[in-house]
Design a protein around this motif. Structure first.
Motif, short mmCIF file in Angstrom:
data_model
loop_
_atom_site.label_atom_id
_atom_site.label_comp_id
_atom_site.label_asym_id
_atom_site.label_seq_id
_atom_site.Cartn_x
_atom_site.Cartn_y
_atom_site.Cartn_z
N GLU A 265 28.91 -16.59 -9.07
CA GLU A 265 27.99 -17.46 -8.32
C GLU A 265 27.59 -18.67 -9.17
O GLU A 265 27.50 -19.80 -8.67
N LYS B 139 30.33 -21.11 -9.29
CA LYS B 139 30.45 -21.83 -8.01
C LYS B 139 29.39 -22.94 -7.91
O LYS B 139 29.67 -24.06 -7.47
N LYS B 140 28.15 -22.58 -8.32
CA LYS B 140 27.09 -23.60 -8.28
C LYS B 140 27.42 -24.78 -9.19
O LYS B 140 27.24 -25.94 -8.83
#
Length: 562
Positions: free
Chosen positions: A196, A199-200
């Motif tokens: 995550e 991805k950010k």
């Protein structure tokens, strides 16, 4: 000595005494030929018995008996030969003599052949003994290898089980914690959080990265143009310098061609190079700024993620401590069960190892027993005397079949020796068969013819006497076994007995005829006369019996008294 040879030849001393001296010498030679096979038979029997016993008394006694048997058979065959009998009877007797001579020749020559080839036979027997020992050892070696293979297999199994026994003490029950400083594997939550975060960061830095990519492409294109332009400047700069030096046109200084190169080739390229350098510097400044912005964005997002991860880690450590306590309790229970299980495994392995060791010990005893049996077997084979006739005969036959070791010569010698003894044993009969009858044969034939004639006459008289005796009642009324025997055999005893019995037979026939007529006469009269006739008949036969008893009592008192 002459009488001994006469006896050996089966001839009569009285008859030979009436013969010429040359006839007597012939029968002395016959007796000597009978004695020779007996002597050889004694030697052969002595050697044959020496292979069975060392007692000289037994050897001497049996050898003498065997020699006497051979002598008796030879003497009997020689004594029963008749020169004046028919050719076919002589041929049959001669054939029988040949068969007997062959058997006797073999029985005498075979032991002597064994004695003659004793050294070679002993060598062959020893070779066979060595072969038997080698075969016995080979057999025992095969058995020992089989037992050793079983022992090796058991040893391998014991070694494997001992290794398993040792491994039970090093059995791992708990998974060891990671060593300090070792990389801790990433958990699923951590991997998800990292994904995550990545991805950010990718979403936040995507515009800047696109600009960076565009600027990098522009910078790459400008670098290519600048490199190409710099190459051209270097080329024309060298050309310009050569013109200034007068190397090409021969004009030193700024000539027309030098000016042309300076104005047409160098001036605009220098300006273009300055422009490209300014663009590259501007794009490089923008690129550095964009990279700094992207790095700042990544750092910001990473810091936020680390703060969140630290909070999660703190909570996880609290949970981990609680789980560690529970884990220690469960592990203690499992450890106790594990120890009990390992003890059971060790007990099973120990029982299996002990059983296999006991079995291996049994196989070792069997191997030792095989070694002892092998030694005993070899010792027994070595201790065998192998002096018996059968063993030596087998060795002799093996020698016959082996031509490389003189087998053909041995066979020929054996055949010659057998033929020699057959010849020696048949010489007297062969000489008699093919020679003219001598004086002794003539005298012997005369005696036999005379005896046959007398015997024939006696048989005729005896048959006639027995017919007369059987027709009368004299034999049935004696009632005395010795008297009956004397009555029956009386004709063969003496001439007086024969005449006496013939007289009694005539009286008995005459009286029987008379008494028959008297019985016919008194058959129609009263019974008193018939009784008188019967009494007279009984008195007659009593008188005849008394006469016979008196006569034969004088002739053969021992027979009557019996």
């Amino acid at each position: 000595m002459t009488r001994l040879f006469f006896w050996l030849s089966g001839a009569s001393d009285e008859s030979l005494a009436e013969c010429p001296s040359w006839e007597r010498r012939k029968y002395v030679a016959f007796g000597a030929t009978v004695l020779v096979p007996s002597a050889f038979a004694a030697v052969a029997a002595a050697y044959a018995l020496s292979t069975l016993t060392d007692d000289w008394r037994v050897i001497a006694a049996v050898s003498m008996v065997w020699a006497f048997i051979i002598l008796t058979v030879d003497r009997a065959l020689l004594a029963t030969y008749r020169a004046y009998q028919s050719f076919f009877r002589k041929l049959a007797q001669f054939s029988l003599r040949i068969v007997v001579a062959a058997l006797m020749g073999l029985s005498i020559s075979h032991p002597l052949a064994l004695l003659l080839f004793r050294d070679t036979i002993n060598t062959s027997i020893e070779k066979q003994r060595d072969a038997d020992i080698a075969a016995a050892r080979k057999e025992f070696d095969a058995n020992k290898k089989a037992v050793e293979a079983k022992i090796a297999a058991l040893d391998a199994e014991v070694a494997t089980q001992r290794k398993q026994w040792d491994e039970t003490f090093n059995a791992k029950f708990l998974v060891q914690d990671a060593l300090p400083g070792a990389a801790k594997p990433m958990t699923a939550e951590e991997a998800k959080a990292k994904q995550e975060l990545d991805k950010k960061i990718a979403d936040a830095t995507a515009p800047g990265r696109e600009k960076i990519t565009t600027i990098e492409k522009e910078i790459t294109s400008l670098n290519e143009q600048a490199t190409k332009l710099q190459g051209e400047l270097d080329f024309w700069q060298k050309e310009f310098e050569r013109e200034l030096n007068g190397q090409r046109s021969g004009i030193i200084g700024l000539g027309p061609r030098a000016k042309s190169i300076q104005a047409d080739q160098l001036a605009w390229r220098r300006d273009e190079s300055k422009r490209l350098s300014g663009l590259l510097e501007s794009f490089t400044t923008q690129l550095n700024q964009l990279r700094a912005d992207v790095a700042s964005t990544e750092q910001s997002l990473t810091t936020q993620a680390e703060v969140a991860a630290a909070e999660v880690l703190r909570k996880s450590q609290l949970d981990q401590q609680r789980l560690e306590g529970l884990k220690q309790q469960v592990q203690q229970q499992q450890a106790d069960s594990f120890v009990e299980q390992q003890n059971g495994i060790r007990a099973t392995l120990r029982a299996q190892i002990d059983a296999k060791l006991e079995q291996s010990k049994s196989f070792a005893g069997e191997l030792m027993k095989l070694q002892q049996d092998e030694q005993q077997r070899v010792a027994a084979i070595r201790a065998e005397p192998r002096r018996d006739i059968l063993t030596q005969t087998k060795a002799l036959h093996a020698l016959f079949e082996n031509d490389a070791e003189g087998g053909r010569f041995a066979l020929i010698a054996y055949a010659v020796l057998t033929a020699l003894f057959m010849l020696v044993d048949t010489i007297p009969l062969v000489v008699k068969f093919f020679s003219k009858p001598g004086p002794y044969d003539t005298l012997l034939d005369q005696d036999e013819v005379r005896f046959d004639k007398e015997r024939l006459a006696f048989l005729k008289s005896y048959n006639r006497y027995m017919e007369g005796l059987s027709e009368g009642r004299l034999l049935h009324l004696t009632r005395n076994k010795p008297l009956e025997h004397a009555l029956i055999e009386g004709v063969d005893r003496s001439r007086a007995a024969k005449e006496f019995l013939e007289h009694l037979l005539e009286l008995e026939r005459a009286f029987d005829e008379r008494i028959r007529r008297e019985r016919e006469l008194v058959a129609t009269q009263d019974g008193s006369k018939a009784a008188m006739v019967e009494e007279m008949a009984q008195a007659f036969y009593r008188d005849m019996r008394r006469r016979m008893e008196l006569f034969f009592h004088e002739e053969t008192p021992s027979r009557i008294s019996a």
